[in-house]
Design a protein around this motif. Structure first.
Motif, PDB file in Angstrom:
ATOM      1  N   ASP A 186     -10.578  -5.093  -3.893  1.00 27.90           N
ATOM      2  CA  ASP A 186     -10.400  -6.285  -4.724  1.00 27.90           C
ATOM      3  C   ASP A 186     -10.043  -7.505  -3.889  1.00 27.90           C
ATOM      4  O   ASP A 186      -9.958  -8.614  -4.405  1.00 27.90           O
ATOM      5  N   GLY A 187      -9.826  -7.300  -2.623  1.00 32.78           N
ATOM      6  CA  GLY A 187      -9.435  -8.378  -1.729  1.00 32.78           C
ATOM      7  C   GLY A 187      -8.818  -7.788  -0.479  1.00 32.78           C
ATOM      8  O   GLY A 187      -9.045  -6.623  -0.150  1.00 32.78           O
ATOM      9  N   GLY A 188      -8.028  -8.582   0.209  1.00 31.89           N
ATOM     10  CA  GLY A 188      -7.414  -8.125   1.448  1.00 31.89           C
ATOM     11  C   GLY A 188      -6.010  -8.655   1.614  1.00 31.89           C
ATOM     12  O   GLY A 188      -5.586  -9.584   0.917  1.00 31.89           O
ATOM     13  N   TRP A 189      -5.288  -8.037   2.550  1.00 34.42           N
ATOM     14  CA  TRP A 189      -3.911  -8.440   2.852  1.00 34.42           C
ATOM     15  C   TRP A 189      -3.696  -8.329   4.351  1.00 34.42           C
ATOM     16  O   TRP A 189      -4.048  -7.330   4.970  1.00 34.42           O
ATOM     17  N   TRP A 190      -3.112  -9.365   4.922  1.00 34.46           N
ATOM     18  CA  TRP A 190      -2.795  -9.428   6.348  1.00 34.46           C
ATOM     19  C   TRP A 190      -1.289  -9.650   6.462  1.00 34.46           C
ATOM     20  O   TRP A 190      -0.819 -10.781   6.430  1.00 34.46           O
TER      21      TRP A 190
ATOM     22  N   ARG B 201       4.634  -0.423  -8.158  1.00 37.51           N
ATOM     23  CA  ARG B 201       4.352   0.525  -7.075  1.00 37.51           C
ATOM     24  C   ARG B 201       3.421  -0.095  -6.039  1.00 37.51           C
ATOM     25  O   ARG B 201       2.506  -0.833  -6.391  1.00 37.51           O
ATOM     26  N   ILE B 202       3.660   0.293  -4.807  1.00 37.66           N
ATOM     27  CA  ILE B 202       2.749  -0.040  -3.717  1.00 37.66           C
ATOM     28  C   ILE B 202       2.482   1.271  -2.989  1.00 37.66           C
ATOM     29  O   ILE B 202       3.406   1.926  -2.513  1.00 37.66           O
ATOM     30  N   SER B 203       1.204   1.656  -2.955  1.00 37.28           N
ATOM     31  CA  SER B 203       0.814   2.901  -2.300  1.00 37.28           C
ATOM     32  C   SER B 203       0.087   2.577  -1.008  1.00 37.28           C
ATOM     33  O   SER B 203      -0.695   1.631  -0.947  1.00 37.28           O
ATOM     34  N   TYR B 204       0.324   3.397  -0.002  1.00 38.49           N
ATOM     35  CA  TYR B 204      -0.224   3.143   1.327  1.00 38.49           C
ATOM     36  C   TYR B 204      -0.519   4.465   2.022  1.00 38.49           C
ATOM     37  O   TYR B 204      -0.009   5.519   1.641  1.00 38.49           O
TER      38      TYR B 204
ATOM     39  N   ILE C 211      -4.359  -0.634   0.840  1.00 36.99           N
ATOM     40  CA  ILE C 211      -3.075  -0.578   0.171  1.00 36.99           C
ATOM     41  C   ILE C 211      -3.371  -0.817  -1.308  1.00 36.99           C
ATOM     42  O   ILE C 211      -4.249  -1.615  -1.644  1.00 36.99           O
ATOM     43  N   VAL C 212      -2.707  -0.079  -2.181  1.00 34.44           N
ATOM     44  CA  VAL C 212      -2.936  -0.202  -3.612  1.00 34.44           C
ATOM     45  C   VAL C 212      -1.656  -0.734  -4.240  1.00 34.44           C
ATOM     46  O   VAL C 212      -0.572  -0.187  -4.030  1.00 34.44           O
ATOM     47  N   VAL C 213      -1.795  -1.796  -5.003  1.00 34.08           N
ATOM     48  CA  VAL C 213      -0.653  -2.428  -5.673  1.00 34.08           C
ATOM     49  C   VAL C 213      -0.846  -2.231  -7.177  1.00 34.08           C
ATOM     50  O   VAL C 213      -1.893  -2.584  -7.723  1.00 34.08           O
ATOM     51  N   ILE C 214       0.173  -1.653  -7.812  1.00 28.59           N
ATOM     52  CA  ILE C 214       0.087  -1.302  -9.228  1.00 28.59           C
ATOM     53  C   ILE C 214       1.168  -2.048  -9.989  1.00 28.59           C
ATOM     54  O   ILE C 214       2.337  -2.020  -9.611  1.00 28.59           O
ATOM     55  N   GLY C 215       0.753  -2.684 -11.076  1.00 22.14           N
ATOM     56  CA  GLY C 215       1.691  -3.404 -11.923  1.00 22.14           C
ATOM     57  C   GLY C 215       2.320  -2.483 -12.951  1.00 22.14           C
ATOM     58  O   GLY C 215       1.866  -1.357 -13.182  1.00 22.14           O
ATOM     59  N   ALA C 216       3.354  -2.980 -13.603  1.00 26.20           N
ATOM     60  CA  ALA C 216       4.090  -2.191 -14.590  1.00 26.20           C
ATOM     61  C   ALA C 216       3.201  -1.767 -15.751  1.00 26.20           C
ATOM     62  O   ALA C 216       3.447  -0.753 -16.388  1.00 26.20           O
ATOM     63  N   ASP C 217       2.145  -2.512 -16.046  1.00 25.14           N
ATOM     64  CA  ASP C 217       1.251  -2.151 -17.157  1.00 25.14           C
ATOM     65  C   ASP C 217      -0.002  -1.421 -16.661  1.00 25.14           C
ATOM     66  O   ASP C 217      -1.015  -1.384 -17.335  1.00 25.14           O
ATOM     67  N   ALA C 218       0.078  -0.827 -15.471  1.00 20.37           N
ATOM     68  CA  ALA C 218      -0.972  -0.008 -14.859  1.00 20.37           C
ATOM     69  C   ALA C 218      -2.162  -0.806 -14.322  1.00 20.37           C
ATOM     70  O   ALA C 218      -3.115  -0.206 -13.834  1.00 20.37           O
TER      71      ALA C 218
END
Length: 148
Positions: A12-16, A42-45, A77-84
Protein backbone atom coordinates in the motif's frame (compact mmCIF):
# COMPACT_ATOMS: atom_id res chain seq x y z
CA UNK A 1 1.07 5.75 0.27
CA UNK A 2 -0.85 4.83 -2.83
CA UNK A 3 -3.70 7.21 -3.57
CA UNK A 4 -7.26 6.02 -2.95
CA UNK A 5 -8.65 4.01 -5.85
CA UNK A 6 -5.22 2.63 -6.82
CA UNK A 7 -4.66 -0.88 -8.08
CA UNK A 8 -4.66 -3.26 -5.14
CA UNK A 9 -1.27 -4.95 -5.01
CA UNK A 10 0.96 -6.49 -2.40
CA UNK A 11 1.93 -3.11 -0.97
CA UNK A 12 0.00 0.00 0.00
CA UNK A 13 3.05 2.22 0.19
CA UNK A 14 6.42 2.37 1.88
CA UNK A 15 8.17 3.42 5.08
CA UNK A 16 11.75 4.58 5.59
CA UNK A 17 12.40 4.70 9.36
CA UNK A 18 15.13 6.94 10.75
CA UNK A 19 16.67 4.15 12.87
CA UNK A 20 16.54 0.42 13.59
CA UNK A 21 14.72 1.01 16.91
CA UNK A 22 11.14 -0.06 16.14
CA UNK A 23 9.78 1.04 19.52
CA UNK A 24 11.18 4.54 18.96
CA UNK A 25 9.95 4.75 15.35
CA UNK A 26 6.48 3.23 15.81
CA UNK A 27 4.71 6.27 17.33
CA UNK A 28 5.57 8.48 14.34
CA UNK A 29 4.50 5.72 11.94
CA UNK A 30 1.22 5.25 13.80
CA UNK A 31 0.56 8.99 13.71
CA UNK A 32 1.26 9.24 10.00
CA UNK A 33 -1.20 6.43 9.16
CA UNK A 34 -4.15 7.62 11.24
CA UNK A 35 -6.09 8.64 8.10
CA UNK A 36 -5.57 5.24 6.45
CA UNK A 37 -6.16 2.86 9.39
CA UNK A 38 -7.50 4.94 12.26
CA UNK A 39 -5.93 4.47 15.68
CA UNK A 40 -3.13 1.93 15.30
CA UNK A 41 -3.44 -1.14 17.52
CA UNK A 42 -0.78 -3.45 16.03
CA UNK A 43 2.40 -3.28 14.02
CA UNK A 44 3.64 -6.58 12.63
CA UNK A 45 7.15 -7.08 11.30
CA UNK A 46 9.57 -9.81 10.22
CA UNK A 47 11.68 -10.86 13.19
CA UNK A 48 14.95 -10.79 11.24
CA UNK A 49 14.38 -7.18 10.20
CA UNK A 50 14.67 -5.54 13.62
CA UNK A 51 16.74 -5.98 16.76
CA UNK A 52 14.87 -7.24 19.80
CA UNK A 53 12.21 -4.75 20.81
CA UNK A 54 9.42 -4.29 23.31
CA UNK A 55 6.17 -6.06 22.53
CA UNK A 56 3.95 -3.18 23.65
CA UNK A 57 4.18 0.59 23.77
CA UNK A 58 1.85 3.47 24.39
CA UNK A 59 1.43 6.31 21.92
CA UNK A 60 -1.09 9.13 22.29
CA UNK A 61 -2.59 7.25 25.23
CA UNK A 62 -3.23 4.11 23.14
CA UNK A 63 -1.63 0.70 23.41
CA UNK A 64 0.22 -0.51 20.30
CA UNK A 65 1.34 -4.13 20.11
CA UNK A 66 4.58 -4.84 18.25
CA UNK A 67 4.39 -8.37 16.85
CA UNK A 68 7.31 -10.09 15.16
CA UNK A 69 6.89 -13.14 12.95
CA UNK A 70 9.24 -15.27 10.88
CA UNK A 71 6.31 -16.08 8.58
CA UNK A 72 5.87 -12.49 7.36
CA UNK A 73 7.24 -11.30 4.05
CA UNK A 74 10.67 -9.84 4.55
CA UNK A 75 11.07 -6.15 3.92
CA UNK A 76 7.47 -5.35 4.83
CA UNK A 77 5.67 -4.05 7.85
CA UNK A 78 1.92 -4.35 8.45
CA UNK A 79 0.08 -1.66 10.39
CA UNK A 80 -3.37 -2.56 11.71
CA UNK A 81 -5.91 -0.13 13.09
CA UNK A 82 -8.31 -0.77 15.95
CA UNK A 83 -11.15 -1.39 13.46
CA UNK A 84 -9.06 -3.99 11.53
CA UNK A 85 -8.15 -1.65 8.64
CA UNK A 86 -4.61 -2.45 7.59
CA UNK A 87 -1.81 -1.34 5.32
CA UNK A 88 1.20 -3.30 4.17
CA UNK A 89 4.27 -1.17 3.63
CA UNK A 90 7.59 -1.73 1.94
CA UNK A 91 10.22 -1.40 4.66
CA UNK A 92 13.15 0.59 3.33
CA UNK A 93 16.21 -0.06 5.55
CA UNK A 94 17.07 2.99 7.64
CA UNK A 95 20.64 2.96 6.34
CA UNK A 96 19.55 3.31 2.69
CA UNK A 97 20.94 6.48 1.05
CA UNK A 98 18.33 9.23 0.61
CA UNK A 99 18.06 9.19 -3.17
CA UNK A 100 17.67 5.42 -3.31
CA UNK A 101 15.18 5.43 -0.42
CA UNK A 102 13.01 8.05 -2.10
CA UNK A 103 13.03 6.04 -5.37
CA UNK A 104 11.95 2.93 -3.46
CA UNK A 105 9.16 4.81 -1.70
CA UNK A 106 7.92 6.20 -5.04
CA UNK A 107 7.95 2.70 -6.55
CA UNK A 108 5.93 1.27 -3.65
CA UNK A 109 3.37 4.09 -3.91
CA UNK A 110 2.84 3.97 -7.69
CA UNK A 111 -0.95 3.68 -8.18
CA UNK A 112 -0.63 0.85 -10.71
CA UNK A 113 2.05 -1.12 -8.84
CA UNK A 114 1.44 -4.76 -7.96
CA UNK A 115 5.14 -5.47 -7.35
CA UNK A 116 6.31 -7.31 -4.26
CA UNK A 117 8.77 -5.81 -1.80
CA UNK A 118 11.55 -7.98 -3.20
CA UNK A 119 10.76 -6.92 -6.79
CA UNK A 120 10.86 -3.24 -5.84
CA UNK A 121 14.09 -3.57 -3.88
CA UNK A 122 15.96 -5.59 -6.49
CA UNK A 123 14.45 -3.57 -9.35
CA UNK A 124 16.02 -0.46 -7.86
CA UNK A 125 19.39 -2.15 -7.46
CA UNK A 126 19.33 -2.44 -3.68
CA UNK A 127 21.12 -5.46 -2.31
CA UNK A 128 20.12 -6.30 1.24
CA UNK A 129 22.41 -8.84 2.90
CA UNK A 130 20.57 -11.65 4.63
CA UNK A 131 22.00 -13.72 7.43
CA UNK A 132 22.06 -16.79 5.17
CA UNK A 133 23.84 -14.84 2.42
CA UNK A 134 26.41 -13.57 4.91
CA UNK A 135 27.00 -17.13 6.11
CA UNK A 136 27.37 -18.37 2.52
CA UNK A 137 29.96 -15.63 1.81
CA UNK A 138 31.80 -16.50 5.02
CA UNK A 139 31.88 -20.20 4.18
CA UNK A 140 32.97 -19.44 0.59
CA UNK A 141 35.89 -17.44 2.03
CA UNK A 142 37.08 -20.46 4.06
CA UNK A 143 34.88 -20.28 7.16
CA UNK A 144 32.94 -23.30 8.27
CA UNK A 145 30.45 -24.28 10.87
CA UNK A 146 31.63 -27.03 13.16
CA UNK A 147 29.08 -29.81 13.15
CA UNK A 148 29.56 -32.49 15.78
Amino acid sequence: MKPRGSTRGQLDGGWWPASDDLAAEAPALAGSLREQVGAVSRISYHLDGWPTTRRKLTSDGRLIRLEGFHSMTRDTIVVIGADARRVTLLLVPHSTPGGVARALLRSAARPESTDSAEEILTGNGLQIPRASQARQRWEADGGSLAVR
